[in-house]
Design a protein around this motif. Structure first.
Motif, PDB file in Angstrom:
ATOM      1  N   PHE A 194     -16.330 -27.425  34.861  1.00 53.43           N
ATOM      2  CA  PHE A 194     -15.604 -28.821  35.093  1.00 53.43           C
ATOM      3  C   PHE A 194     -13.983 -28.918  33.981  1.00 53.43           C
ATOM      4  O   PHE A 194     -13.136 -29.627  34.171  1.00 53.43           O
ATOM      5  CB  PHE A 194     -15.845 -30.180  34.183  1.00 53.43           C
ATOM      6  CG  PHE A 194     -17.255 -30.686  34.918  1.00 53.43           C
ATOM      7  CD1 PHE A 194     -16.845 -30.725  36.533  1.00 53.43           C
ATOM      8  CD2 PHE A 194     -18.682 -30.885  34.912  1.00 53.43           C
ATOM      9  CE1 PHE A 194     -18.034 -31.102  37.186  1.00 53.43           C
ATOM     10  CE2 PHE A 194     -19.697 -31.044  35.447  1.00 53.43           C
ATOM     11  CZ  PHE A 194     -19.585 -31.461  37.274  1.00 53.43           C
ATOM     12  N   ILE A 231     -11.104 -27.014  36.095  1.00 53.90           N
ATOM     13  CA  ILE A 231     -10.778 -27.572  37.292  1.00 53.90           C
ATOM     14  C   ILE A 231      -9.388 -27.869  37.495  1.00 53.90           C
ATOM     15  O   ILE A 231      -8.626 -27.588  38.601  1.00 53.90           O
ATOM     16  CB  ILE A 231     -11.887 -28.471  37.381  1.00 53.90           C
ATOM     17  CG1 ILE A 231     -11.956 -29.382  37.677  1.00 53.90           C
ATOM     18  CG2 ILE A 231     -12.979 -27.734  38.626  1.00 53.90           C
ATOM     19  CD1 ILE A 231     -12.376 -30.724  38.102  1.00 53.90           C
ATOM     20  N   ARG A 285     -14.591 -23.101  42.391  1.00 54.29           N
ATOM     21  CA  ARG A 285     -15.380 -24.112  43.551  1.00 54.29           C
ATOM     22  C   ARG A 285     -14.352 -25.456  43.931  1.00 54.29           C
ATOM     23  O   ARG A 285     -14.837 -25.775  44.833  1.00 54.29           O
ATOM     24  CB  ARG A 285     -16.474 -24.129  43.057  1.00 54.29           C
ATOM     25  CG  ARG A 285     -16.889 -22.824  43.151  1.00 54.29           C
ATOM     26  CD  ARG A 285     -18.681 -23.643  43.552  1.00 54.29           C
ATOM     27  NE  ARG A 285     -19.423 -24.394  42.413  1.00 54.29           N
ATOM     28  CZ  ARG A 285     -20.194 -25.170  42.558  1.00 54.29           C
ATOM     29  NH1 ARG A 285     -21.158 -25.059  42.696  1.00 54.29           N
ATOM     30  NH2 ARG A 285     -20.703 -26.282  41.616  1.00 54.29           N
ATOM     31  N   TYR A 286     -13.739 -25.430  43.006  1.00 53.17           N
ATOM     32  CA  TYR A 286     -12.607 -26.521  43.024  1.00 53.17           C
ATOM     33  C   TYR A 286     -11.277 -26.205  44.361  1.00 53.17           C
ATOM     34  O   TYR A 286     -10.644 -25.635  43.458  1.00 53.17           O
ATOM     35  CB  TYR A 286     -12.498 -27.134  42.046  1.00 53.17           C
ATOM     36  CG  TYR A 286     -11.271 -28.483  41.648  1.00 53.17           C
ATOM     37  CD1 TYR A 286     -12.190 -29.551  41.980  1.00 53.17           C
ATOM     38  CD2 TYR A 286     -10.208 -28.490  41.190  1.00 53.17           C
ATOM     39  CE1 TYR A 286     -11.437 -30.600  41.718  1.00 53.17           C
ATOM     40  CE2 TYR A 286      -9.612 -30.067  41.390  1.00 53.17           C
ATOM     41  CZ  TYR A 286      -9.560 -30.673  41.374  1.00 53.17           C
ATOM     42  OH  TYR A 286      -9.469 -31.637  41.896  1.00 53.17           O
ATOM     43  N   GLU A 309      -9.081 -28.765  45.203  1.00 48.01           N
ATOM     44  CA  GLU A 309      -8.850 -29.945  45.457  1.00 48.01           C
ATOM     45  C   GLU A 309      -6.837 -29.519  45.006  1.00 48.01           C
ATOM     46  O   GLU A 309      -6.790 -28.713  44.010  1.00 48.01           O
ATOM     47  CB  GLU A 309      -9.197 -31.215  45.147  1.00 48.01           C
ATOM     48  CG  GLU A 309     -10.476 -31.541  45.708  1.00 48.01           C
ATOM     49  CD  GLU A 309     -11.074 -30.990  47.176  1.00 48.01           C
ATOM     50  OE1 GLU A 309     -10.703 -31.474  47.645  1.00 48.01           O
ATOM     51  OE2 GLU A 309     -11.971 -29.954  46.962  1.00 48.01           O
ATOM     52  N   PRO A 337     -17.610 -33.784  31.500  1.00 43.92           N
ATOM     53  CA  PRO A 337     -18.416 -33.319  33.143  1.00 43.92           C
ATOM     54  C   PRO A 337     -17.772 -35.021  34.433  1.00 43.92           C
ATOM     55  O   PRO A 337     -18.140 -35.112  34.775  1.00 43.92           O
ATOM     56  CB  PRO A 337     -19.703 -33.837  33.070  1.00 43.92           C
ATOM     57  CG  PRO A 337     -19.746 -32.791  31.366  1.00 43.92           C
ATOM     58  CD  PRO A 337     -18.833 -33.593  31.016  1.00 43.92           C
ATOM     59  N   GLU A 382     -14.070 -35.439  35.084  1.00 41.42           N
ATOM     60  CA  GLU A 382     -13.688 -33.945  35.773  1.00 41.42           C
ATOM     61  C   GLU A 382     -14.239 -34.477  37.077  1.00 41.42           C
ATOM     62  O   GLU A 382     -13.419 -34.400  37.977  1.00 41.42           O
ATOM     63  CB  GLU A 382     -13.479 -32.888  35.212  1.00 41.42           C
ATOM     64  CG  GLU A 382     -12.861 -32.850  33.732  1.00 41.42           C
ATOM     65  CD  GLU A 382     -11.467 -32.810  34.069  1.00 41.42           C
ATOM     66  OE1 GLU A 382     -10.567 -32.306  35.087  1.00 41.42           O
ATOM     67  OE2 GLU A 382     -10.878 -33.255  32.978  1.00 41.42           O
ATOM     68  N   GLY A 383     -15.702 -34.653  36.697  1.00 47.16           N
ATOM     69  CA  GLY A 383     -16.794 -34.634  38.031  1.00 47.16           C
ATOM     70  C   GLY A 383     -16.343 -35.752  38.901  1.00 47.16           C
ATOM     71  O   GLY A 383     -16.352 -35.780  39.869  1.00 47.16           O
ATOM     72  N   TRP A 414     -14.011 -35.326  41.417  1.00 48.90           N
ATOM     73  CA  TRP A 414     -14.405 -34.238  42.141  1.00 48.90           C
ATOM     74  C   TRP A 414     -14.897 -35.116  43.365  1.00 48.90           C
ATOM     75  O   TRP A 414     -14.584 -34.328  44.924  1.00 48.90           O
ATOM     76  CB  TRP A 414     -14.826 -33.232  41.802  1.00 48.90           C
ATOM     77  CG  TRP A 414     -14.992 -31.437  42.378  1.00 48.90           C
ATOM     78  CD1 TRP A 414     -15.020 -31.412  43.248  1.00 48.90           C
ATOM     79  CD2 TRP A 414     -15.527 -30.277  41.591  1.00 48.90           C
ATOM     80  NE1 TRP A 414     -14.874 -30.503  43.790  1.00 48.90           N
ATOM     81  CE2 TRP A 414     -15.489 -29.462  42.344  1.00 48.90           C
ATOM     82  CE3 TRP A 414     -15.731 -30.047  40.367  1.00 48.90           C
ATOM     83  CZ2 TRP A 414     -15.932 -27.938  42.488  1.00 48.90           C
ATOM     84  CZ3 TRP A 414     -16.460 -28.474  39.772  1.00 48.90           C
ATOM     85  CH2 TRP A 414     -16.295 -27.934  41.225  1.00 48.90           C
ATOM     86  N   VAL A 456     -13.931 -35.214  47.191  1.00 46.40           N
ATOM     87  CA  VAL A 456     -14.977 -34.189  48.243  1.00 46.40           C
ATOM     88  C   VAL A 456     -15.645 -35.125  49.344  1.00 46.40           C
ATOM     89  O   VAL A 456     -15.014 -34.744  51.372  1.00 46.40           O
ATOM     90  CB  VAL A 456     -15.994 -33.662  47.377  1.00 46.40           C
ATOM     91  CG1 VAL A 456     -16.720 -32.793  49.375  1.00 46.40           C
ATOM     92  CG2 VAL A 456     -15.062 -32.167  46.955  1.00 46.40           C
ATOM     93  N   LEU A 482     -21.783 -29.030  47.647  1.00 46.58           N
ATOM     94  CA  LEU A 482     -21.143 -28.417  46.500  1.00 46.58           C
ATOM     95  C   LEU A 482     -21.184 -30.517  46.065  1.00 46.58           C
ATOM     96  O   LEU A 482     -21.560 -30.175  44.125  1.00 46.58           O
ATOM     97  CB  LEU A 482     -20.219 -28.787  47.421  1.00 46.58           C
ATOM     98  CG  LEU A 482     -18.062 -28.585  45.867  1.00 46.58           C
ATOM     99  CD1 LEU A 482     -18.824 -27.083  44.800  1.00 46.58           C
ATOM    100  CD2 LEU A 482     -17.223 -28.586  46.395  1.00 46.58           C
ATOM    101  N   SER A 503     -24.482 -29.735  43.965  1.00 48.58           N
ATOM    102  CA  SER A 503     -24.293 -29.152  42.993  1.00 48.58           C
ATOM    103  C   SER A 503     -23.476 -30.262  41.308  1.00 48.58           C
ATOM    104  O   SER A 503     -23.949 -30.094  40.339  1.00 48.58           O
ATOM    105  CB  SER A 503     -24.084 -27.713  42.949  1.00 48.58           C
ATOM    106  OG  SER A 503     -23.293 -27.403  42.406  1.00 48.58           O
ATOM    107  N   VAL A 504     -22.883 -30.832  41.960  1.00 54.40           N
ATOM    108  CA  VAL A 504     -21.632 -31.034  41.238  1.00 54.40           C
ATOM    109  C   VAL A 504     -22.404 -32.353  39.914  1.00 54.40           C
ATOM    110  O   VAL A 504     -22.392 -32.544  39.406  1.00 54.40           O
ATOM    111  CB  VAL A 504     -20.067 -31.640  41.820  1.00 54.40           C
ATOM    112  CG1 VAL A 504     -18.712 -32.326  40.771  1.00 54.40           C
ATOM    113  CG2 VAL A 504     -19.339 -30.686  42.079  1.00 54.40           C
ATOM    114  N   ASN A 526     -24.960 -30.726  37.636  1.00 53.73           N
ATOM    115  CA  ASN A 526     -23.886 -30.379  36.821  1.00 53.73           C
ATOM    116  C   ASN A 526     -23.537 -31.494  35.875  1.00 53.73           C
ATOM    117  O   ASN A 526     -22.829 -31.832  34.740  1.00 53.73           O
ATOM    118  CB  ASN A 526     -22.610 -30.097  37.008  1.00 53.73           C
ATOM    119  CG  ASN A 526     -23.282 -28.344  37.112  1.00 53.73           C
ATOM    120  OD1 ASN A 526     -24.129 -28.062  36.971  1.00 53.73           O
ATOM    121  ND2 ASN A 526     -21.989 -27.981  37.747  1.00 53.73           N
ATOM    122  N   ILE A 527     -23.363 -32.948  36.616  1.00 57.63           N
ATOM    123  CA  ILE A 527     -22.719 -34.347  35.684  1.00 57.63           C
ATOM    124  C   ILE A 527     -23.778 -34.936  34.834  1.00 57.63           C
ATOM    125  O   ILE A 527     -23.809 -35.394  33.398  1.00 57.63           O
ATOM    126  CB  ILE A 527     -21.906 -35.009  36.591  1.00 57.63           C
ATOM    127  CG1 ILE A 527     -20.833 -34.859  36.977  1.00 57.63           C
ATOM    128  CG2 ILE A 527     -21.917 -36.744  35.710  1.00 57.63           C
ATOM    129  CD1 ILE A 527     -20.060 -35.670  38.788  1.00 57.63           C
TER     130      ILE A 527
END
Ligand SMILES: Cc1cc2nc3c(=O)[nH]c(=O)nc-3n(C[C@H](O)[C@H](O)[C@H](O)COP(=O)(O)O)c2cc1C
Ligand code: SF4
Ligand code: FES
Lengths: 158, 784, 436
Positions: free
Chosen positions: B89, B92, B122-123, B125, C349, C352-353, C356, C360, C376, C379-380, C383-384
């Protein structure tokens, strides 16, 4: 910088908190200042900071954190439409699109005559009344069908 | 005590410890960004997640308190998975520009991403771009690299004392910034560069000057204030590229003032003196050392023969090393004169010969943390002693109550319990009132010498409050600031403050103006002792025939620049040992000998607490310049004076301090034989209060361009209280001429509520004000 | 608004919110009883424990237990805070409580103050319902006037004062420690716990925070007894609860019903699905709760245990109903945008997460999805979850995980065919959502 009425209101807010916790009134003070000035210019924020004995950047943090403060000038009427999911399911997005078309502006834009600014809002805690919108932060309008939007805009034009 | 197991190792830690602290004691490294041992816990970066037995999810080591019997794994699968997730994170939105980033090679993010980052992002964007901020001349920003750890924000709030940075906006839009269009003006601002774990905040002066791995790191000691901060000087190709703190918990902790950090920028300027110069027939010529030294030796010998040794005198900078000051006084005394001094801005020397030792802080710097009451007398405390003030600020948070008596106040960024603002001529009366209040409170009996003075005053509310505060403390200190030491009644203030300390059962200390304010006494660079003579003030008021000046820029470093210029102009010979070529001095000097700044010489400073700190040269000599101790040794030998055959600077130090190399505590003392004190007259006119602004204080810092561009280096204003402005019929912004008995200065008026009534605060050590001469006395102000 | 319970019962809309009306409904009797009988604090807390009342703010934490954590003997200030920052999408019950029955909250807070030895309380009111803030101020003035607030309440030696503090547009201030920061005049960034508010709360002093509805339930519990409250619901799920029903129903609104009422009954009360369409999915406890397929919901009863067994949470009691006209990708996109916008930004997390995740989902919705996007997303979110200071990280992740889990086919269709499984025209008929 601020009118005596505004300062009086701020003083009333300060009185709600323990004597050594003046800064608790920062949100109210910014709200009151914004109501008077229309938006929060840097001088206004600095004034509030001085009035409450806070570092200016701490007040700026507050002013930039909460959505309902405007750090740039807005139209005389700021219309905020909720488009969050519960509202969207009941026409919230449609209401916003309708207003956009009527005013000829997109979100975060102001009409050329300076009368209206349109904002997209997050959940206002009134999902049962969808579509809902706010006028100038404090006036909530519920069940905003096309007809009611027409009526509202006509009233606000006056 | 609590039992904890970390990575299989058993240990005991004290109650209230965090897992991070516990891990550090067994050497288990937990990756982290936001955690810093000197800052409050934010727990926002989430990099320090570790596995804890029975916890359903990984916990942040920095914020998790240890509980008894806790079992922690810092590198288990669960922990590493969490750490790697966080690292992904962090990266990214972080630019991958390490090759051009100034932080490259010393970046925590770069280091940790090697261990915890994935091979490929993997980011996919768009990456976030964040606008840069203007933080002033010292700190450069690259905000897109910021990871929002908020260390810098917490530093300004908690350590520097004023929140100058904040995290505005929220979520992904969060940005670290000063208040719009403001810069970071703290005298400690450079520390945010060290604190920033990535390349978002870097040194502006150092920008692109070198890569971290190209430089060697050498230890040194700051030559500026009386704390003696420990430095790491980074050098490339024999040029100082950057200065960083060398952590020393007992002295500067992990901090540096901006002065310590950025003064190196003054080292390599155009006006570095690189060759010896002598004046011949009114014209300056560069020459070699032999010729220049011959010239000096011949001159001094001739003057001694013609006018006697008392016609020769020497003034040394308190920023000189112990060894330099010792050899300077050895030369003077070898010649048979006692005219030597290093107390250049002092005016009251009436205690000379009555002092029991070298005045010092009276306690160790680390003991500040334990004080509960403190009285500061006559000090521009925060700017004069940035890191000591920082320690006091932390102590205030733990309950220390500070009072101060001053003719002018700035915001010290901690709460003062009592703030007594009186004009210079009322200061001794103010102290006497506090003393009287203490006596009335029924503490110990007053020494008879104070009786007359105490009888002449009446206790007021403020004095009573200060006395009450001191009286209620258990670990009390009273400190004399630089202003008090320089005050026209300095000795009376000293005696009074020391008596106040005695009656409140506290310790008395002198903060000290410069890196060697204690060392100068130990070196004997004072006109009493073995051979006595004229002090710094007398040497100017009753002119001598020859002056040897060490490290001094006369217009800015002496108490009375006007008297100095007159004296030097009339002398037969003025020899300057200096690292810089002083334009002004070219008129009255006869010889300029290029000597090394601290980076090119070795020696020692004795700091305010009596700690001897020695250092070695970190770079080669510039041009033909030589360490001053070598020049003085050669001079001593060439003059045919005995005992100058030191082989090394260490041998000189051993001569001064003995084999131990540290100061015998018995040589430190603030005691003086007091004589009865009498009430001083109160001045009726407008009095000048002269501060020595932080970046004007010595020749090196005055040459650092980035420091001279800071807010602290603004040209002096005539600062006057609103009430006095009214009486004078002046307004802020008026341009005025300030006149003293010696001369005048043209400056702009500003309104300053912190200045005592009837006073004009006007800084010294600046080209716009030196012509006023003396640092104190009456002045007039007239609008133009 | 409809009530088979205690908080919204016998109200007449905007007309009966004043003190006199409340007193007519039996208001302040509980407080008077406590004062008159000098009921010990422990007894009050015991009664609340007995009632089985669980926090109505979302987490469902037993209220009596929470109150017992307050160090009653702690010398110096102790505080009480009411969480009326209702910002969870789908939740709009606290607004109605404050609009129509503000005194029940005031009385509940006074009793709580009495039980925990607090001298001051603040009610933190959501920014967008400013009219409610004004009304609450009026109600406070009435109570103060009547000697119910302030020094020596009703002539006793108990003093307690209460003030309103308004939010100004930040969902995160509903998180209790962010709320405290906000009352302290700062931006609302949650604090790391421990220390918990009961030891280090407002201004660093012991503090208890409860939801508006939680406080509103207190007068009844004291007046009628904990057992009576418990009996209104079912074991471990005491009392009645307000459910805010929104989305594709004919009569959206607040329904106060006994805990344990079947979902189907609630749906019927809300007028059933609009336009006779079929139920597709329900978010049973506010936008942070995992979504459940309609069929699963129809087998649930509305209580903490049943919903939790079905794989979601009762949360704040916000029931978002979606019928077959809903595009689940679009629905998730909107929710993800919300969390992205509302993250306070301190934890890596979450800061940024959430962006993300939104990007997506947005990409998938706009026909730019990639085959491995669902992995993805999973998995993201993994991770959060559980790696942040407050639960917003989890709140942002759970919708994503549950939408992908239950409606994965629809996402896969989107990714493969670059368009919605639900035809745009159908979506428009259901929700009037324009499709660009
Ligand atoms: C992101 C987030 C938002 C929250 N929003 C609210 C809210 O709007 N209202 C509320 O009462 N509780 C909210 N909560 C829960 C509160 O933190 C807290 O648990 C609750 O106010 C406690 O009261 P209770 O025990 O009476 O439920 C939220 C929690 C989180 C993590
Ligand atoms: S999880 Fe998100 S909202 Fe909660 S504290 Fe962290 S960044 Fe802020
Ligand atoms: S070091 Fe622990 S969360 Fe940052």
């Amino acid at each position: 910088m601020l009118s005596p009425e505004s300062l009086k209101k701020i003083d009333q807010e300060i009185a709600k908190y323990p004597a050594d916790q003046k800064q608790s009134a920062s949100m109210s003070a910014l709200r009151i200042a914004q109501q008077e000035k229309g938006w929060l210019a840097n001088e206004t924020i600095e004034f509030v900071a001085k009035y409450l004995g806070m570092p200016p950047v701490a007040v700026y943090e507050v002013a930039s954190f909460y959505n309902m403060y405007d750090l740039a000038p807005v139209g005389a009427r700021k219309i905020t439409v909720c488009t969050n999911l519960p509202c969207a399911l009941s026409g919230g997005v449609h209401a916003a699109e309708y207003i956009k078309k009527k005013l000829g502006i997109d979100f975060n834009e102001t009409t050329a005559d300076g009368k209206f600014t349109l904002k997209e809002g997050e959940c206002m805690g009134a999902c049962g009344d969808a579509p809902v919108l706010l006028v100038n932060n404090h006036q909530m309008c519920s069940w905003m069908t096309e007809e009611k939007i027409d009526q509202l805009l006509a009233d606000l034009q006056k | 005590m609590l039992e904890i197991e970390i990575d299989g190792k058993q240990l005991q830690v004290s109650d209230g410890s965090t897992v991070m602290e516990a891990a550090a004691t067994v050497g288990a490294y937990v990756p982290h960004f936001c955690y810093h041992k000197k800052l409050s816990i934010a727990a926002n970066c989430r990099m320090c997640l570790v596995q804890v037995e029975k916890a359903p999810k990984p916990l942040p080591a920095c914020a998790t308190p240890v509980t008894n019997g806790m079992k922690v794994w810092t590198h288990s699968e669960q922990a590493v998975k969490a750490q790697k997730g966080v690292m992904e994170f962090l990266l990214i939105n972080h630019p991958l520009d390490c090759p051009v980033c100034d932080q490259g090679g010393e970046c925590q993010l770069q280091d940790l991403s090697v261990g915890y980052g994935g091979a490929q992002s993997r980011y996919e964007e768009e990456k976030r771009v964040v606008g840069n901020k203007n933080l002033g001349p010292l700190v450069s920003t690259d905000m897109t690299r910021c990871i929002n750890c908020t260390r810098c924000v917490r530093f300004t709030t908690e350590i520097a004392g004023l929140m100058e940075l904040g995290q505005a906006f929220r979520g992904e839009h969060a940005e670290i910034m000063p208040f719009v269009e403001k810069t970071v003006d703290s005298e400690l601002s450079g520390n945010i560069i060290d604190l920033c774990p990535v390349g978002a905040l870097t040194s502006k002066p150092f920008r692109f000057a070198a890569r971290a791995w190209e430089m060697s790191r050498r230890k040194s000691i700051s030559p500026h204030d009386s704390l003696g901060s420990n430095l790491i000087v980074q050098v490339k190709h024999d040029v100082v590229k950057r200065v960083l703190p060398l952590e020393n918990e007992a002295v500067n902790e992990c901090w540096l003032s901006d002065k310590d950090r950025f003064s190196y920028e003054g080292l390599n300027g155009e006006d570095r003196l690189k060759r010896p110069m002598v004046k011949q027939g009114g014209a300056w010529i560069e020459t070699d050392w032999q010729t220049a030294m011959d010239y000096v030796v011949r001159g001094l010998k001739g003057i001694r023969a013609d006018h006697g040794p008392e016609s020769i005198g020497a003034l040394g900078s308190p920023h000189s090393t112990l060894e330099e000051l010792f050899l300077l006084q050895s030369v003077v005394r070898g010649l048979g004169s006692g005219n030597v001094d290093f107390r250049l801005r002092q005016s009251d020397f009436s205690a000379d010969g009555r002092m029991k030792g070298a005045p010092w802080l009276g306690m160790s710097v680390s003991e500040i943390a334990g004080l509960d009451r403190l009285l500061i007398v006559g000090s521009f405390f925060r700017k004069d002693h940035p890191l000591v003030a920082q320690r006091v600020r932390q102590a205030v948070k733990k309950g220390l109550k500070v009072s101060a008596i001053n003719p002018a106040f700035d915001d010290w960024q901690f709460a003062l319990q009592n703030q007594l603002c009186v004009s210079p001529s009322e200061m001794s009366a103010a102290l006497a009132k506090v003393l009287k209040a203490l006596v009335e409170q029924g503490s110990a009996a007053l020494s008879p010498e104070f009786q007359a003075l105490v009888d002449s005053v009446q206790v007021d509310e403020q004095a009573l409050a200060i006395a009450r505060s001191l009286g209620s403390g258990r670990r009390v200190a009273v400190w004399m600031g630089n202003y008090a030491v320089q005050h026209q009644d300095g000795v009376a203030l000293h005696a009074l403050a020391s008596e106040i300390a005695r009656l409140s059962g506290g310790r008395f200390g002198v903060l000290g103006e410069a890196a060697n304010s204690v060392g100068g006494y130990l070196a004997g660079a004072v006109p009493f002792g073995a051979v006595s003579g004229k002090n710094a003030s007398e040497m100017l008021s009753t002119p001598l025939k020859a002056y040897v000046l060490l490290g001094i820029e006369p217009e800015f470093d002496l108490r009375d620049a006007v008297a100095a210029r007159k004296a030097f102009g009339a002398a037969e010979m003025v020899v300057m040992l200096s690292a810089f070529k002083f334009e002004e001095a070219l008129g009255y000097a006869d010889v300029m000998l290029p000597v090394s700044p601290f980076t090119e010489t070795g020696g020692a400073f004795v700091n305010c607490e009596g700690r001897t700190q020695s250092f070695h040269p970190v770079v080669k000599n510039t041009g033909d310049s030589r360490p001053a101790w070598k020049v003085l040794r050669v001079l001593g030998e060439a003059l045919g004076l005995g005992n100058f055959d030191y082989e090394s600077v260490d041998a000189v130090r051993a001569q001064i301090l003995g084999a131990s190399g540290s100061v015998d505590p018995f040589r430190l003392s603030n005691d003086i034989d007091i004589e009865p004190l009498n009430p001083a007259g109160v001045s009726q006119g407008l009095q000048r209060v002269a501060d020595i602004p932080i970046h004007f204080a010595d020749p090196l810092v005055r040459r650092s361009a980035p420091l001279q561009a800071t807010k602290d280096s603004e040209a002096p204003f005539a600062r006057i209280s609103p009430a006095t402005l009214k009486t004078l019929g002046l307004n802020a912004g008026d341009k005025v001429v300030v006149r003293s008995v010696s001369g005048s200065a043209t400056v702009v008026v500003s309104e300053d509520e912190g200045v005592a009534a009837g006073c004009v605060r006007l800084a010294a050590a600046h080209s716009s004000t030196w012509a006023l001469g003396s640092l104190n006395g009456e002045v007039s102000v007239e609008r133009i | 608004m409809s009530s088979q319970g205690i908080i919204l019962a016998d109200l007449d809309g905007d007309r009966t919110w004043r003190l006199a009306d409340y007193v007519k409904r039996g208001g302040y009797e509980a407080l008077k009883k406590i004062i008159a009988e000098k009921i010990p604090a422990d007894e009050i807390i015991g009664e609340v424990k007995k009632s089985g009342l669980r926090g109505r703010g979302g987490a469902g934490f037993p209220t009596g237990l929470k109150w017992s954590f307050m160090p009653r003997a702690f010398p110096g200030a102790k505080y009480l805070a009411c969480n009326s920052d209702e910002g969870e999408p789908g939740t709009f019950k606290d607004r109605d409580i404050l609009r129509y029955n503000p005194h029940t909250v005031i009385e509940g807070m006074i009793i709580a103050g009495y039980a925990m030895g607090c001298e001051r309380g603040y009610n933190y009111i959501h920014g967008e319902i400013f009219e409610v803030y004004d009304r609450f101020e009026e109600a406070l003035a009435e109570a103060r006037e009547a000697g119910l607030l302030g020094r020596n309440i009703l002539g006793s030696d108990f003093s307690f004062d209460l003030f309103a503090h308004h939010g100004y547009g930040a969902y995160i201030c509903g998180e209790e420690t962010a709320l405290l920061e906000s009352i302290e005049g700062k931006k609302g960034q949650p604090r790391f716990k421990p220390p918990f508010p009961a030891s280090f709360g407002l201004y660093g002093k012991p503090t208890t925070i409860n939801n508006t509805e939680t406080f509103a339930s207190i007068p009844y519990i004291i007046r009628e007894g904990g057992d009576a409250f418990l009996a209104l619901g079912k074991p471990n799920n005491g009392g009645t609860k307000l459910f805010s029903v929104s989305g594709h129903v004919n009569k959206p609104g607040n329904y106060e019903i006994p805990l344990g009422t079947p979902f189907s009954v609630l749906l019927e009360m809300a007028g059933g699905i609009r336009g006779g369409r079929k139920l597709k999915a329900v978010i049973p406890g506010g936008s942070s709760a995992p979504v459940l397929p309609g069929a699963v919901m129809m087998d649930c009863t509305m209580d903490y245990d049943s919903i939790s067994k079905a794989g979601s949470m009762l949360g704040s009691g916000a029931v978002i109903v979606m019928d077959e006209s809903t595009c689940m990708v679009k629905a998730l996109e909107r929710l993800s945008y919300f969390y992205f916008e509302e993250s306070c930004g301190q934890c890596t997390p979450c800061r940024e997460g959430t962006g993300w995740l939104y990007r997506v989902v947005h990409r998938i919705e706009n026909g730019l999805g990639r085959p491995d996007d669902l992995d993805l997303l999973n998995s993201v979110t993994a991770n959060i979850m559980g790696r942040t200071i407050c639960a917003l990280g989890d709140a942002a992740s759970m919708p994503v995980q549950s939408f992908v889990k239950h409606f994965g086919d629809e996402f896969a269709f989107h990714i493969e065919h670059k368009k919605c499984l639900v035809p745009p025209q159908v979506q428009y008929e259901g929700s009037k959502i324009y499709v660009a």
